[in-house]
Scaffold this active site. Structure first.
Site, PDB file in Angstrom:
ATOM      1  N   ARG A 232       0.847  -1.186   0.000  1.00  0.00           N
ATOM      2  CA  ARG A 232       0.000   0.000   0.000  1.00  0.00           C
ATOM      3  C   ARG A 232       0.888   1.242   0.000  1.00  0.00           C
ATOM      4  O   ARG A 232       1.940   1.263   0.639  1.00  0.00           O
ATOM      5  CB  ARG A 232      -0.895   0.026   1.246  1.00  0.00           C
ATOM      6  CG  ARG A 232      -2.052  -0.969   1.213  1.00  0.00           C
ATOM      7  CD  ARG A 232      -3.088  -0.623   0.157  1.00  0.00           C
ATOM      8  NE  ARG A 232      -4.218  -1.541   0.162  1.00  0.00           N
ATOM      9  CZ  ARG A 232      -4.364  -2.582  -0.664  1.00  0.00           C
ATOM     10  NH1 ARG A 232      -3.427  -2.850  -1.575  1.00  0.00           N
ATOM     11  NH2 ARG A 232      -5.436  -3.341  -0.598  1.00  0.00           N
ATOM     12  N   HIS A 280      -0.876  -0.017  -9.901  1.00  0.00           N
ATOM     13  CA  HIS A 280      -1.511  -0.955  -8.957  1.00  0.00           C
ATOM     14  C   HIS A 280      -1.952  -2.233  -9.697  1.00  0.00           C
ATOM     15  O   HIS A 280      -3.133  -2.598  -9.692  1.00  0.00           O
ATOM     16  CB  HIS A 280      -2.704  -0.313  -8.241  1.00  0.00           C
ATOM     17  CG  HIS A 280      -3.049  -1.010  -6.956  1.00  0.00           C
ATOM     18  ND1 HIS A 280      -3.448  -0.362  -5.827  1.00  0.00           N
ATOM     19  CD2 HIS A 280      -3.029  -2.332  -6.618  1.00  0.00           C
ATOM     20  CE1 HIS A 280      -3.675  -1.231  -4.855  1.00  0.00           C
ATOM     21  NE2 HIS A 280      -3.432  -2.440  -5.321  1.00  0.00           N
TER      22      HIS A 280
HETATM   23  C1  GLV Z   1      -4.840  -5.342  -4.062  1.00  0.00           C
HETATM   24  O1  GLV Z   1      -4.135  -4.426  -3.748  1.00  0.00           O
HETATM   25  C2  GLV Z   1      -5.637  -6.094  -3.132  1.00  0.00           C
HETATM   26  O2  GLV Z   1      -5.641  -5.769  -1.945  1.00  0.00           O
HETATM   27  O3  GLV Z   1      -6.302  -7.054  -3.552  1.00  0.00           O
END
Ligand code: GLV
Length: 317
Positions: A232, A280
């Protein structure tokens, strides 16, 4: 049972999830919005980072099944119904995808491939000294489903891997399953950092881990170390990383996650020559395999059997 699909999904994603979930659970009714049945009749919410408030006022709710592995955003919703079980997504296909990303980043850092990409921009032909994988210690922060899979994958590739997690050192198994050295606790972290050439973050985001990767942590690494953040954005203090890159303390950073996503267009990471930005995308939930994971928990709920991958709300993951 009535199952509500709620979350930050575009129309195509929503349609794919609906198809896969209905195929995996033909005996249950999947709702794509509230209002199709009485709120009280909704037993399960299947969620992908739903906007805060989405699950408020569902008195019959028995399970919140996340489609995301990390539940930090979900738990930050003050209206989340209290006392309802929450399960996070644990899908071996997702962990395998994460291990691929970690392996790519590790290989590229170890063999200098990011540096060669920079050299190409300047038409520079300059081979660098080559090291063996067993000369490049890797530290994985986090030893849950993701961290454990990543650590084992890198160890199989020949890297000396240490996996660290929070908690008491006494609780840590100091053995080395699958060639991975396990450590726990703050004191062990300081030692592990001192010898790590590459650090890969896969910790859950909790009040204890927010901002953990700061100037203090980064200065414990050997000069020129590589940083890979796949967990994160809020684990990392951006200003401290930028300073560490400027001083050469960090040689290159691979970042998949950010404080604000999408990463704002004027963020210094975008154009930094020693930062690689991913959107991401290190490991995305794949509806094809994850629907079966969801179905298994919902069938367990229907049968009164134990649920899997439950979140400890107090711990934050
Ligand atoms: C991705 O970051 C998730 O938490 O699935």
């Amino acid at each position: 049972m009535n199952l509500l699909l709620a979350g930050d999904l575009d129309a195509a994603e929503r349609a794919q999830w609906a198809d896969e979930l209905r195929r995996a659970m033909p005996g249950h009714r999947l709702l794509l919005a509230r209002g199709e049945v009485a709120d009280a009749a909704i037993a399960v919410a299947i969620v992908a980072n739903p906007p805060p408030g989405s699950l408020a006022g569902l008195p019959g709710l028995r399970l919140i099944q996340s489609l995301w592995a990390g539940v930090d955003r979900l738990l930050a919703d003050p209206t989340l119904p209290a006392g309802v079980a929450i399960a996070r997504m644990v899908d071996p296909a997702m962990s395998a995808a994460m291990a691929e990303t970690a392996l790519w980043a590790t290989l590229a850092l170890h063999r200098g491939f990011f540096g060669y990409a920079r050299q190409q921009q300047a038409a520079l032909w300059r081979p660098q000294a080559q090291q063996r994988a067993d000369e490049v210690p890797v530290l994985v922060l986090g030893h849950g489903q993701m961290g454990g899979t990543v650590a084992r994958r890198l160890a199989r590739q020949g890297y000396p891997v240490t996996a660290w997690r929070r908690g008491s050192p006494a609780a840590s198994a100091r053995s080395a399953p699958d060639g991975v050295r396990l450590l726990a606790g703050g004191a062990a972290l300081a030692d592990a950092l001192a010898s790590a050439r590459i650090v890969i973050n896969l910790l859950p985001l909790t009040p204890d881990t927010r901002g953990l990767i700061d100037a203090r942590l980064l200065t414990r690494l050997p000069q020129g170390a590589g940083l890979v953040n796949l967990a994160r954005g809020a684990h990392l203090v951006d200003a401290d990383l930028l300073a560490a890159l400027a001083s050469g303390q960090i040689g290159h950073a691979v970042l998949d996650v950010f404080h604000t996503e999408p990463l704002p267009a004027d963020h210094p990471y975008w154009c930094h020559p020693r930062v690689t930005v991913l959107p991401h995308a290190a490991a995305m939930t794949d509806a094809r395999s994850a629907a079966a994971v969801v179905a298994r928990n919902i069938e367990a709920l229907a049968a009164g059997a134990p649920l899997r991958d439950l979140v400890a709300r107090e711990a934050g993951y």
